[in-house]
Enzyme design. Structure first.
Site, PDB file in Angstrom:
ATOM      1  N   HIS A 269      21.051  -2.033   8.661  1.00  0.00           N
ATOM      2  CA  HIS A 269      20.213  -0.845   8.766  1.00  0.00           C
ATOM      3  C   HIS A 269      20.447  -0.172  10.108  1.00  0.00           C
ATOM      4  O   HIS A 269      20.924  -0.790  11.064  1.00  0.00           O
ATOM      5  CB  HIS A 269      18.732  -1.200   8.621  1.00  0.00           C
ATOM      6  CG  HIS A 269      18.242  -2.191   9.645  1.00  0.00           C
ATOM      7  ND1 HIS A 269      18.481  -3.537   9.525  1.00  0.00           N
ATOM      8  CD2 HIS A 269      17.561  -2.037  10.800  1.00  0.00           C
ATOM      9  CE1 HIS A 269      17.954  -4.172  10.552  1.00  0.00           C
ATOM     10  NE2 HIS A 269      17.394  -3.277  11.352  1.00  0.00           N
TER      11      HIS A 269
ATOM     12  N   CYS B 189      12.143  -4.929  17.058  1.00  0.00           N
ATOM     13  CA  CYS B 189      13.600  -5.033  17.002  1.00  0.00           C
ATOM     14  C   CYS B 189      14.182  -3.698  17.459  1.00  0.00           C
ATOM     15  O   CYS B 189      13.447  -2.725  17.611  1.00  0.00           O
ATOM     16  CB  CYS B 189      14.081  -5.397  15.598  1.00  0.00           C
ATOM     17  SG  CYS B 189      13.882  -4.098  14.368  1.00  0.00           S
TER      18      CYS B 189
END
Length: 732
Positions: free
Chosen positions: A65, A241
């Site tokens: 991603h 993240c």
């Protein structure tokens, strides 16, 4: 989520044999649907995110991603691989691959819906249903939450068997994220589809932190925590993240599930892309322990001071939630607590990278932290000084203070005003550099001694070198103080009184008594060397700086050259040599994007349609001195683009020095040409470098065996190419 994934974005027979091939296959479906404008640019962004940390998860899941400027709308593509693809998960290859693409400026609602999918991946019933799906439409509907994912009888039996075995063997203690998710599956009516819908609803109110209370009212066990007789053990956690889309929320879900299984109350603050709301201070105060599962700095970390802390990467929160809970309980039992900036957790700059980074990498990041905060002061101050000279003339530096003499109708007064404001901004350069180097090393406690040391460096004429030394010393001193165990009664005053007092005194002593004079002498020697550069030496320096500016197109080496140049003009009266260096650096930095823009214009058939669109934006980016405008071209064809750019940059840098062009402004591109000394020759130097780079890149691309012009452009032969032709230009 209905607009994020359709059957056309699902591949149930993904035949890729590597994670790169898998990402390409799924990305091509996004291109065919008009969701991605530049395939190669998008894949470069996916690869950059993958390089930060593998995206494979236990349980056979891969979630590549990224956020990318080449994505037009939040999109999800799903692939199922029979053979499995290695995404770096500890338990082996992944058979379920989700490619998540978010625009660089995606709105919160879309990002939080993508985050709800990340949470669902921790649901074993959901993943089992995807493995059993017979057609693409069914799989897309399952992901959208339109059909309840019911596992096939065999899979359900296997899971039931696994849960029974887990109960007998205590599998909840470290069986990984998937095991924790299985152990946390509650009543039968809680289907995955309902969970997706709930998560999507929660997305609308995402600013509230996720909370996972433990199992309903039950008697706490004997080892529930310090107050086991009154309540279960309580943990607060923070997950984050680099992109804040997937791992952030999967780690939160995994910790919550493990907490339910262990009878521990877990409340998680997800610091994701869509923003976050801080946990209630009362909740933090009542917590018995803290877990940080993150790969970017935890924001406002001092809120958790004085608690037992477990500090790990975000993947540990996904894969080892039960172990983390056990570890924080053990620390609480031993009475281990942290100060305001725990040594084991690292600093903001260090936490942004990996725990295994070498000292050299950390040092570079510390220095770049200071430089990044200093550059806006350089840009604002330099442009104001340059405008002051342009309006008020070259004697404006001798003008009296505008507080004593200012005539509204005289341009000289306005020039003096701009010059004096710029001079004040420049006085902050060295203190800001030192302060934020120390901040990168030791967090907020490093700011005070860093700024004090930087101000002393400015006062003793140690300049830029003194600021570097002061920042490193201040950060080191604070880090040393933080390692000292302090009685609990003194912890509250440590960051406010003790650390600033002691560290400032030590830094001041070292700067004034020990190393101040040597640094001032070194700074004077560097200045004299620059002033003495003439002829061939100056031309060679210009060529070297041009090579550095074009080597990594905005990366660390580029920043070293730029910082070297700005350091020379970061004074109220820079030397002529320093202004020549600044001019050469800016000219060379403009070459790569301008050369790529020109190449796509004169030989468009050598470039893909997306590259030709990026070439249009590169004209503006290059003219504005934004070297990063050439990155999409370099990412797609580095062996041809980067050497070509370096040749042109070296030529431009050398010619700029040879022509004697000068520049006081550290930025601005062609928009500050009126402020440049010898502007006509300066533009000739840029044009020469652009033409050289253009000719070389066209020659190299023309020599390759198969160029983009030879690839099929018929939509039937290459369905991914057809929609790209109709896309609007996208700035790289």
């Amino acid at each position: 989520m209905s607009d994020m994934i359709t059957a056309d974005l699902v591949d149930l027979d993904l035949s890729a044999d590597s994670k790169e091939a898998a990402a390409r296959a799924l990305a091509e479906r996004m291109v065919a649907q008009g969701r991605v404008t530049d395939l190669e640019g998008f894949l470069a962004d996916v690869a950059a995110r993958e390089a930060q940390m593998p995206t494979g998860l236990d349980g056979g899941i891969g979630i590549p991603h990224c956020r990318s400027a080449h994505v037009t709308e939040p999109t999800l593509a799903f692939g199922r691989s029979a053979a499995g693809i290695d995404f770096g998960a500890p338990d082996g290859p992944a058979d379920l691959i989700f490619l998540i693409a978010a625009p660089a400026g995606a709105d919160d609602a879309h990002l939080t819906i993508l985050s709800s999918l990340a949470r669902q991946l921790m649901n074993a019933e959901f993943t089992s249903a995807l493995r059993a799906a017979d057609d693409a439409e069914t799989a897309a509907a399952l992901i959208r939450g339109e059909e309840p994912p019911t596992a096939p009888p065999a899979a359900a039996a296997d899971e039931s068997k696994g849960e029974s075995e887990g109960e007998g063997e205590g599998a909840g203690e470290g069986a990984g994220a998937e095991g924790a998710a299985q152990g946390a599956v509650s009543a039968p009516e809680d289907t995955a589809a309902a969970s997706v819908a709930a998560s999507a609803d929660a997305a609308a109110d995402h600013t509230a932190p996720t909370a996972a209370p433990s199992a309903p009212a039950q008697e706490p066990s004997a080892d529930a925590g310090p107050d086991s007789g009154e309540r279960p053990f309580r943990v607060v956690a923070v997950t984050s993240c680099p992109t804040g889309i997937a791992h952030t929320y999967m780690a939160a879900e995994s910790l919550e599930n493990a907490g339910r299984a262990a009878g521990v109350e877990v409340l998680v603050e997800t610091q994701g892309s869509a923003g976050f709301t801080r946990l209630d201070p009362a909740v933090i105060a009542a917590a018995d322990g803290v877990i940080f599962a993150h790969d970017v700095p935890v924001r406002d970390k001092d809120r958790f001071a004085g608690k037992p802390v477990v500090d790990v990467g975000v993947k540990a929160g996904i894969n080892r939630p039960a172990e983390l809970l056990a570890e924080v309980r053990e620390k609480a039992a031993r009475g281990e607590t942290t100060a305001s900036a725990p040594a084991s957790g690292g600093t903001p700059v260090e936490r942004a990278g990996g725990s295994s980074e070498g000292y050299g990498t950390k040092l570079r990041k510390w220095l770049m932290s200071g430089v990044s905060y200093m550059v806006p002061f350089v840009a604002a101050g330099g442009l104001l000084l340059a405008l002051g000279f342009a309006i008020g003339g070259w004697q404006v530096n001798k003008a009296p203070s505008v507080m004593d003499h200012f005539v509204w109708t005289q341009t000289d007064s306005w020039g003096a005003l701009l010059f004096q404001i710029g001079g004040v901004a420049f006085k902050f350069l060295v203190p800001v550099l030192a302060g934020y180097i120390a901040y990168g090393m030791a967090d907020r406690p490093g700011l005070v001694p860093g700024f004090v040391g930087g101000a002393i460096a400015l006062d003793i004429n140690a300049g830029f070198l003194g600021g570097l030394a002061a920042g490193l010393i201040a950060g080191g001193v604070v880090m040393a103080i933080q390692k000292v165990r302090i009685p609990a009664a003194l912890r509250g005053i440590m960051p406010v009184v003790v650390i600033p007092l002691i560290s400032s005194a030590i830094v001041g002593f070292l700067m004034l008594v020990v190393i101040g004079k040597p640094l001032a002498s070194a700074q004077k020697g560097l200045t004299d060397w620059l002033n003495g550069l003439t002829g061939a030496n100056a031309i060679l320096l210009g060529a070297l700086l041009g090579l550095m500016m074009c080597f990594d197109l905005g990366g660390p080496i580029n920043k070293v050259a730029y910082t070297f140049a700005t350091a020379g003009i970061a004074v109220s009266d820079p030397s002529d040599s320093a202004m020549k260096i600044m001019a050469a650096v800016m000219a060379a930095g403009m070459v790569p994007p301008l050369a790529m823009a020109l190449a796509t214009t004169v030989r468009g058939r050598l470039f893909t349609p997306a590259e030709r669109e990026n070439g249009k934006a590169a004209w503006v980016l290059g003219a504005s001195f934004i070297t990063e405008g050439a990155i999409p071209f370099a990412a797609a064809d580095p062996l041809r683009v980067i050497p070509s750019s370096m040749v042109g940059g070296a030529l431009t840098g050398a010619l700029s020095m040879a022509f004697g062009a000068t520049l006081r402004a550290p930025h601005g591109g062609i928009f500050v040409v009126p402020l440049i000394g010898n502007p006509f020759l300066y533009l000739i130097a840029i044009a020469a470098g652009v033409c050289a780079s253009t000719a070389l890149v066209v020659l190299l691309k023309g020599m390759r065996k198969q160029s983009p012009e030879n690839t099929p452009t018929d939509p039937a032969a290459n369905p991914a190419a057809a929609p790209e032709e109709t896309k609007q230009p996208v700035a790289a």
